[in-house]
Design a protein around this motif. Structure first.
Motif, mmCIF file in Angstrom:
data_model
loop_
_atom_site.group_PDB
_atom_site.id
_atom_site.type_symbol
_atom_site.label_atom_id
_atom_site.label_comp_id
_atom_site.label_asym_id
_atom_site.label_seq_id
_atom_site.Cartn_x
_atom_site.Cartn_y
_atom_site.Cartn_z
ATOM 1 N N SER A 576 0.829 -1.218 0.000
ATOM 2 C CA SER A 576 0.000 0.000 0.000
ATOM 3 C C SER A 576 0.856 1.258 0.000
ATOM 4 C CB SER A 576 -0.937 0.001 1.208
ATOM 5 O OG SER A 576 -0.207 -0.028 2.419
ATOM 6 N N ASP A 577 1.964 1.243 0.767
ATOM 7 C CA ASP A 577 2.853 2.410 0.790
ATOM 8 C C ASP A 577 3.440 2.663 -0.596
ATOM 9 O OD1 ASP A 577 2.401 2.777 3.458
ATOM 10 O OD2 ASP A 577 4.236 1.780 4.120
ATOM 11 N N GLU A 578 3.793 1.582 -1.294
ATOM 12 C CA GLU A 578 4.365 1.718 -2.631
ATOM 13 C C GLU A 578 3.353 2.337 -3.596
ATOM 14 O OE1 GLU A 578 7.115 1.591 -5.650
ATOM 15 O OE2 GLU A 578 7.458 1.071 -3.544
ATOM 16 N N ILE A 579 2.139 1.824 -3.587
ATOM 17 C CA ILE A 579 1.114 2.324 -4.509
ATOM 18 C C ILE A 579 0.798 3.786 -4.217
ATOM 19 C CG2 ILE A 579 -1.289 2.065 -5.216
ATOM 20 C CD1 ILE A 579 -0.978 -0.945 -4.741
ATOM 21 N N MET A 580 0.701 4.137 -2.939
ATOM 22 C CA MET A 580 0.400 5.520 -2.582
ATOM 23 C C MET A 580 1.554 6.457 -2.937
ATOM 24 S SD MET A 580 -1.542 5.155 1.090
ATOM 25 C CE MET A 580 -3.205 4.476 1.219
ATOM 26 N N ALA A 581 2.782 5.981 -2.769
ATOM 27 C CA ALA A 581 3.939 6.830 -3.068
ATOM 28 C C ALA A 581 4.026 7.139 -4.552
ATOM 29 C CB ALA A 581 5.221 6.150 -2.590
ATOM 30 N N VAL A 582 3.780 6.130 -5.392
ATOM 31 C CA VAL A 582 3.860 6.333 -6.839
ATOM 32 C C VAL A 582 2.622 7.058 -7.352
ATOM 33 C CG1 VAL A 582 4.047 5.185 -9.080
ATOM 34 C CG2 VAL A 582 5.313 4.299 -7.118
ATOM 35 N N ALA A 628 -2.088 3.574 -10.761
ATOM 36 C CA ALA A 628 -2.595 4.538 -9.783
ATOM 37 C C ALA A 628 -2.153 5.960 -10.110
ATOM 38 C CB ALA A 628 -2.132 4.153 -8.380
ATOM 39 N N ALA A 629 -1.002 6.083 -10.764
ATOM 40 C CA ALA A 629 -0.502 7.409 -11.146
ATOM 41 C C ALA A 629 -1.209 7.961 -12.375
ATOM 42 C CB ALA A 629 1.003 7.336 -11.396
ATOM 43 N N GLU A 630 -2.080 7.155 -12.995
ATOM 44 C CA GLU A 630 -2.875 7.547 -14.164
ATOM 45 C C GLU A 630 -2.005 8.095 -15.299
ATOM 46 O OE1 GLU A 630 -5.801 10.262 -12.717
ATOM 47 O OE2 GLU A 630 -7.020 8.679 -11.818
ATOM 48 N N PRO A 631 -1.041 7.302 -15.778
ATOM 49 C CA PRO A 631 -0.207 7.767 -16.888
ATOM 50 C C PRO A 631 -0.978 7.717 -18.204
ATOM 51 C CG PRO A 631 0.329 5.501 -16.390
ATOM 52 C CD PRO A 631 -0.687 5.935 -15.362
ATOM 53 N N ASP A 632 -0.523 8.493 -19.178
ATOM 54 C CA ASP A 632 -1.138 8.446 -20.505
ATOM 55 C C ASP A 632 -0.709 7.195 -21.259
ATOM 56 O OD1 ASP A 632 -2.535 11.101 -20.692
ATOM 57 O OD2 ASP A 632 -0.520 11.779 -20.202
ATOM 58 N N VAL A 633 0.521 6.721 -20.975
ATOM 59 C CA VAL A 633 1.069 5.547 -21.656
ATOM 60 C C VAL A 633 1.832 4.718 -20.632
ATOM 61 C CG1 VAL A 633 2.551 4.706 -23.524
ATOM 62 C CG2 VAL A 633 1.325 6.871 -23.796
ATOM 63 N N LEU A 634 1.755 3.406 -20.747
ATOM 64 C CA LEU A 634 2.578 2.497 -19.948
ATOM 65 C C LEU A 634 3.671 1.917 -20.835
ATOM 66 C CD1 LEU A 634 0.215 0.313 -17.699
ATOM 67 C CD2 LEU A 634 1.934 1.957 -16.953
ATOM 68 N N VAL A 635 4.933 2.039 -20.405
ATOM 69 C CA VAL A 635 6.057 1.423 -21.107
ATOM 70 C C VAL A 635 6.638 0.374 -20.175
ATOM 71 C CG1 VAL A 635 8.294 1.777 -22.190
ATOM 72 C CG2 VAL A 635 6.537 3.536 -22.388
ATOM 73 N N LEU A 636 6.614 -0.887 -20.596
ATOM 74 C CA LEU A 636 7.036 -2.002 -19.749
ATOM 75 C C LEU A 636 8.222 -2.707 -20.389
ATOM 76 C CD1 LEU A 636 3.474 -3.391 -18.977
ATOM 77 C CD2 LEU A 636 4.790 -1.701 -17.672
ATOM 78 N N ASP A 637 9.351 -2.706 -19.685
ATOM 79 C CA ASP A 637 10.586 -3.293 -20.194
ATOM 80 C C ASP A 637 10.716 -4.722 -19.673
ATOM 81 O OD1 ASP A 637 13.041 -3.696 -21.324
ATOM 82 O OD2 ASP A 637 14.034 -2.007 -20.366
ATOM 83 N N GLU A 638 10.570 -5.700 -20.554
ATOM 84 C CA GLU A 638 10.672 -7.133 -20.219
ATOM 85 C C GLU A 638 9.753 -7.514 -19.055
ATOM 86 O OE1 GLU A 638 12.010 -9.250 -21.959
ATOM 87 O OE2 GLU A 638 13.567 -8.290 -23.151
#
Length: 694
Positions: A576-582, A628-638
């Protein structure tokens, strides 16, 4: 006579002998913090408060490690400070080290505040007495220090007298006949300065004892919070073998036999391995398979020499981890094993000076021919893994343990590496233990050890088949609405230097809203560089990236980036701390539950420590944080690297669901067919040049 390790209980064994590599790293980092605190207090005006923090790093070492490490930290920090800031600062560091050692030792022994107070009544006067003795011996330093102090005190008195005269003149100018005399205050300060000079030893003894006492209390107060915060972090390397290599115990890791072996990590109540019976002989290729969290990596540590907590491990001699002719390990994260700045240096790092290594031939063997002069920081993830394998082979091991060495390697390179490993038993007589999730790699082995829940079970290839037979999900039709544009992007690392490397050449790309774009390519093709440029974390040497027609470098955070290694991206203690921080201040507990639902994780996992999660769960927590940060695009490396088939299916389902929900996704990966469920487009990078595939 055979060396036999008997482990009949689950108690952690104390470390003995010289400092281990992890201890040296801890000493280097924490003693450096002590030096910084003292230098800041000595150099920066109004920075004296930093001196109160100086004992805390040493106290942490004393509380979590052994006295040998505390001595090493104290000596090195004092010596470094003397070289940087002189004798005065060095003595301050030494005093801070003593305070930290006392506080940490009381904490390590389980003592409380009362014990600390009792110890402080002895330690504080002793520290003060040492300071007095030091100045008694160093006469020139004492005279200089006392002269400066006397001038400072008398100067304060003169300033007060000047202020008094100024006030008197002001009153007279205003027509007042009142007279204010500050001469008495000036004389008092002058007398105080002379008294301190005449009886310096008494003043220093009393003030030093009080100061040391306060330092002990402050260090105790701060350490209490720090130790509790870091309680879940191990400060003992589980790869440390019991005892030290002696002349009576030669390096001889094989043949190896385990009977009834189990393992429990210190300060935990769960056995990671139970009832392990196995043998290893010279010149065989063994694959170890199992789901994430089944105990594969822990078993590899026991094979490398970590003492079991129960059972019997029998081998002819010392496992010789990292030594010539002993055991070599290649871990899941190759960058954690790189020490040299150049490829050639890293290959031979730690080897004896008289060890002969054909660097060029060894690099050619693992597919890194001609890269001996390259900076290790410029290598791709797959190239780093190849280098780690080459460094292991440079030690001419009898036992080579490879933990997911192909997870960051492209398909062609993956095939080549497995061929190299499979040939080692025949060409060099090396026993190879390969930890893998891939059925094709396991089939190349002479035999397979299958772990499930910390036990060896009968192996069935059925457990791996989901990754090869993935049902296609309904296709997603994206809107033809340009969202992100990569226009003529080129990038060169270290331009103008002998190590100049061009990673990208005039790359142009358009990503529409709702797209699922897969970027593939071999190791070193520029995929990760492109991902970081798209996220705005690297400014390209040429061209530009536009998001909503605005430069991406001005919108850092609008594109969420998932790293190759999920654990490196998780910075907080709990989920939860991680999700809230990001996610930011607007993310509530309800929102945490919502994003956990989106990534198919139970809501109760929010209170779990991130270190207790499996690899697949960590990747989904990273995804939840980014969403949770509501980005416009997700870039996922491997995003699928290092996951077992079950975890891969979970992550693939999550990604497909996120895209169906309207999130635009760009994936960098070596896995082609499986990600067709998520991506509607595929492009390929070849030596930094982009080619459309479909």
């Amino acid at each position: 006579m055979a060396a036999v390790s008997h482990a009949l209980d689950t108690r952690a064994r104390p470390i003995t002998g010289p400092l281990r590599p992890l201890e040296i790293a801890i000493v280097a980092i924490l003693s450096g913090l002590t030096v910084v605190a003292v230098v800041v207090a000595a150099v920066i005006p109004m920075g004296q408060a930093a001196g109160l923090l100086a004992p805390v790093p040493i106290a942490l070492i004393a509380a979590r490690t052994r006295p040998r490490a505390v001595v090493a930290a104290s000596v090195t920090s004092t010596a470094v400070t003397f070289a940087v800031a002189g004798l005065g600062a060095a003595l301050s560091v030494l005093a801070a080290a003593v305070v930290g050692a006392v506080v940490g030792d009381v904490r390590r022994r389980g003592g409380g505040l009362l014990m600390l107070l009792l110890v402080s009544l002895i330690v504080a006067p002793l520290l003060s007495a040492v300071s007095v003795l030091t100045l008694w011996i160093l006469v020139p330093l004492r005279k200089l220090a006392l002269e400066v102090l006397e001038n400072l005190i008398s100067g304060v008195g003169k300033v007060l007298v000047w202020i008094g005269k100024a006030i008197t003149r002001g009153l007279h100018a205003a027509g007042s006949e009142a007279t204010v005399s500050w001469q008495g205050a000036g004389d008092w300060f002058a007398g105080l300065g002379k008294n301190i000079v005449d009886y310096w030893w008494l003043w220093m003894l009393v003030s030093g004892a009080v100061g040391s006492f306060l330092s002990l209390l402050v260090a105790w107060w701060i350490l209490h919070g720090v130790v509790d915060r870091l309680a879940h972090i191990r400060m003992q390397d589980t790869l440390d073998a019991e005892g030290d290599l002696t002349a009576d115990e030669p390096i001889e890791p094989l043949p190896l036999r385990m009977v009834g072996v189990g393992y429990r990590y210190p300060d935990t109540g769960v056995d990671v391995l139970t009832g392990i019976d196995l043998t290893l002989i010279q010149g065989e290729f063994v694959a170890v398979v199992g789901a994430n969290g089944s105990g594969k990596s822990t078993l590899s540590k026991l094979l490398a020499g970590t003492p079991a907590t129960i059972g019997v491990v029998d081998r002819p001699g010392d496992p010789g981890l990292g030594r010539l002719g002993g055991t070599a390990m290649v871990l899941q994260r190759p960058e954690a094993q790189m020490l040299g700045s150049r490829v050639a240096d890293d290959l031979v790092w730690g080897l004896p000076d008289d060890a002969h290594v054909d660097i060029d031939a060894l690099l050619e063997e693992v597919g890194l021919g001609g890269l001996g002069e390259r900076e290790t920081s410029d290598l791709s993830g797959g190239q780093q893994q190849r280098l780690a394998v080459a460094a292991a082979l440079a030690r001419r091991p009898k036992l080579l343990i490879a933990d997911e060495v192909t997870s960051m390697v492209d398909p062609a390179g993956r095939h080549d590496l497995i061929e190299i490993l499979a040939a080692l038993p025949r060409t060099r007589g090396i026993t190879v233990v390969l930890i893998t999730h891939r059925d094709s790699e396991a089939r190349a082995a002479d035999r397979v050890i299958h772990l499930e829940g910390g036990r060896i079970v009968e192996h069935s290839p059925e457990w791996m088949r989901p990754e090869e037979h993935t049902p296609a999900l309904p296709a997603v039709t994206p809107d033809h609405d340009p969202l992100l544009v990569v226009h003529d992007v080129s990038h060169t690392y270290l331009p103008g230097s002998p190590w100049e490397v061009t990673a990208l050449h005039h790359v142009s790309l358009q990503v529409n809203r709702g797209d699922g774009l897969l970027i593939v390519g071999g190791n070193g093709s520029g995929k990760t560089t492109l991902a970081w440029i798209i996220a705005g974390l690297i400014e390209p040497s040429g061209g530009e990236v536009l998001l909503h027609d605005e430069p991406m470098t001005d919108q850092v955070g609008s594109v969420g980036l998932g790293f190759q290694h999920a654990r490196l991206q998780l910075q907080k203690t709990t989920v939860s701390d991680e999700i809230m921080a990001v996610g930011g201040e607007s993310v509530t507990t309800t929102e945490v539950g919502r994003v956990l639902d989106l990534v198919a994780l139970p809501r109760q996992i929010a209170t779990r420590r991130v270190d207790s999660l499996s690899g697949g769960q960590m990747r989904r927590v990273v995804l939840a944080s980014l969403v949770a940060a509501e980005p416009d695009v997700l870039v996922l490396d491997e995003p699928l690297a290092g996951l077992d088939p079950g975890a891969r299916e979970e992550v693939l389902d999550v990604l497909a669901g996120l895209r169906r929900g309207g999130i635009t996704i760009i994936i960098i990966s070596h896995d082609l067919e499986a990600l067709d469920r998520v991506c509607n487009r595929r492009v390929e990078l070849i030596d930094g040049v982009l080619e459309a595939r479909r």
